[in-house]
Design an enzyme around this catalytic site. Structure first.
Site, PDB file in Angstrom:
ATOM      1  N   ARG A  91       0.802  -1.223   0.000  1.00  0.00           N
ATOM      2  CA  ARG A  91       0.000   0.000   0.000  1.00  0.00           C
ATOM      3  C   ARG A  91       0.837   1.276   0.000  1.00  0.00           C
ATOM      4  NH1 ARG A  91      -2.841  -3.612   1.792  1.00  0.00           N
ATOM      5  NH2 ARG A  91      -0.970  -4.123   2.920  1.00  0.00           N
ATOM      6  N   THR A  92       1.814   1.331   0.902  1.00  0.00           N
ATOM      7  CA  THR A  92       2.527   2.600   1.058  1.00  0.00           C
ATOM      8  C   THR A  92       3.254   2.948  -0.233  1.00  0.00           C
ATOM      9  OG1 THR A  92       2.746   2.141   3.397  1.00  0.00           O
ATOM     10  CG2 THR A  92       4.153   3.863   2.511  1.00  0.00           C
ATOM     11  N   ARG A 131      11.602   3.992   2.968  1.00  0.00           N
ATOM     12  CA  ARG A 131      11.241   2.995   3.987  1.00  0.00           C
ATOM     13  C   ARG A 131      12.490   2.172   4.271  1.00  0.00           C
ATOM     14  NH1 ARG A 131       6.088  -0.907   4.375  1.00  0.00           N
ATOM     15  NH2 ARG A 131       5.264   1.091   5.044  1.00  0.00           N
ATOM     16  N   LYS A 146      25.950  -4.342  -2.839  1.00  0.00           N
ATOM     17  CA  LYS A 146      27.394  -4.174  -3.111  1.00  0.00           C
ATOM     18  C   LYS A 146      28.086  -3.478  -1.956  1.00  0.00           C
ATOM     19  CE  LYS A 146      26.529  -3.471  -8.053  1.00  0.00           C
ATOM     20  NZ  LYS A 146      26.616  -2.466  -9.096  1.00  0.00           N
ATOM     21  N   HIS A 177       5.762   6.317  11.227  1.00  0.00           N
ATOM     22  CA  HIS A 177       5.163   6.170   9.892  1.00  0.00           C
ATOM     23  C   HIS A 177       4.160   7.315   9.737  1.00  0.00           C
ATOM     24  CE1 HIS A 177       3.786   4.454   6.263  1.00  0.00           C
ATOM     25  NE2 HIS A 177       3.466   3.239   6.642  1.00  0.00           N
TER      26      HIS A 177
HETATM   27  C1  NCD Z   1       2.227  -0.873   8.177  1.00  0.00           C
HETATM   28  C2  NCD Z   1       3.724  -0.689   8.263  1.00  0.00           C
HETATM   29  O1  NCD Z   1       4.443  -0.950   7.282  1.00  0.00           O
HETATM   30  O2  NCD Z   1       4.157  -0.250   9.322  1.00  0.00           O
HETATM   31  N1  NCD Z   1       1.759  -1.071   6.877  1.00  0.00           N
HETATM   32  C3  NCD Z   1       1.453   0.017   6.122  1.00  0.00           C
HETATM   33  O3  NCD Z   1       2.289   0.836   5.837  1.00  0.00           O
HETATM   34  N2  NCD Z   1       0.172   0.174   5.776  1.00  0.00           N
HETATM   35  C4  NCD Z   1       1.674  -1.852   9.131  1.00  0.00           C
HETATM   36  C5  NCD Z   1       2.239  -3.249   9.166  1.00  0.00           C
HETATM   37  O4  NCD Z   1       3.129  -3.611   8.406  1.00  0.00           O
HETATM   38  O5  NCD Z   1       1.747  -4.005  10.006  1.00  0.00           O
END
Ligand code: NCD
Length: 308
Positions: free
Chosen positions: A55-56, A105, A84, A133
């Site tokens: 999703r993100t 991320r 590398k 997040h």
């Molecule tokens: C979350 C995350 O990556 O922290 N997912 C997301 O971004 N919607 C929640 C999760 O991974 O449980």
């Protein structure tokens, strides 16, 4: 309010007015989350994902493209020069000369903050280990604003699951404290909300309940915010097994809750929400994930200094 060139690292860096300003812009952009616009024409956004994401990453990608921009990037550390031996710092120094904003991320807590100290273009934290997040929280608040019958300040929010390793709930707790919402934290003893966050909320004078029983909070909650136990962050898999499957909601377990209570989840779910809940009037998690697009369009357009 001016967000141009600002990094988006933690909800702790924001005031309530700033959050409301972003959410207002998201509301104006929501119609364009389908039909698109051209305000980011010629601009490039880098999405650097060193950890899995559906999703993100895809909603950021969609948001950039709906604004008329393009994306570059990678979706796993193994497809980048990390294999590398390249450091994150070097990668950021390179990419900031290619792109107008960086979405990062990373499994290491603090990685986004570090990247923001190096980068010449805005860095948006899309999750740093068990840390923060912030854009997830913005879309969570947007969902509450749209889907609840009361203002956020009057809500009773029950946050359930892995409160120790779950970064979405860390960011959410900080942000909800700005609104003075009532918070109930439900987790197994080993996965409680970190003491530093509890102390912060208490210093702000917030009403907080901590319990291991979901039953205790169901009747009074306006929002049931479910989360996944973060298997990948347990140092010992046996410890994960002890808590896996602790909480699960089903249509039967929701039978006694208030008709207006909504169920949210940042997703992905494992087994904490039975699929049969999807068809109930309480489910909002798919709607919530759609809201990621207008909210991220708002954040991107703001940090890239686009007037809308
Ligand atoms: C979350 C995350 O990556 O922290 N997912 C997301 O971004 N919607 C929640 C999760 O991974 O449980």
């Amino acid at each position: 309010m001016n967000f141009e060139r600002k990094h988006i690292i933690s909800t702790k860096d924001f005031s309530r007015d700033e959050i409301d300003f972003i959410l207002d812009r998201a509301a104006r952009l929501e119609p364009y989350a389908r039909k698109g616009m051209t305000v980011l024409n010629g601009r490039i956004v880098a999405t650097l994902f060193y950890e899995p994401s559906t999703r993100t990453r895809l909603s950021f990608d969609t948001a950039v493209k709906r604004l008329g921009g393009t994306t570059i990037g990678f979706d796993s550390a193994t497809s980048s020069s990390t294999v590398k031996g390249e450091t994150l710092a070097d990668t950021i120094r390179i990419i900031d000369s290619y792109a107008d904003a960086i979405i990062l991320r990373h499994p290491r807590e603090g990685a986004a903050r570090m990247a923001s100290e190096i980068s010449k273009v805005p860095v948006i934290n899309a999750g740093d280990g068990a840390g923060h997040h912030p854009t997830q929280t913005l879309l969570d608040l947007y969902t509450m604003r749209k889907e609840c019958k009361k203002p956020i300040s009057d809500l009773n929010v029950a946050i359930v699951g892995d409160l120790k390793y779950g970064r979405t709930v860390h960011s959410l707790a900080y942000a909800l404290s700005l609104y003075g919402a009532k918070l109930s934290f439900v987790s197994p003893e080993q996965l409680k909300m970190p003491a530093s966050i509890i102390n912060y909320l208490k210093r702000k004078g917030l009403s907080i309940t901590e319990t291991s029983s979901m039953q205790d909070v169901m009747a009074s909650a306006d929002v049931l915010y479910m989360t996944r136990i973060q298997k990948e962050r347990f140092p010992d898999p046996a410890e994960y097994q002890k808590v896996a499957g602790t909480y699960r909601i089903t249509p039967e377990s929701l039978a006694s809750i208030d008709g207006d209570t909504i169920v949210m989840h940042p997703l992905p779910r494992v087994d904490e929400i039975a699929p049969e809940v999807d068809a109930t009037k309480h489910a909002r998690y798919f709607q919530q994930s759609f809201y990621g697009v207008p909210v991220r369009m708002a954040v991107l357009s703001l940090v890239m200094g686009v007037d809308i």
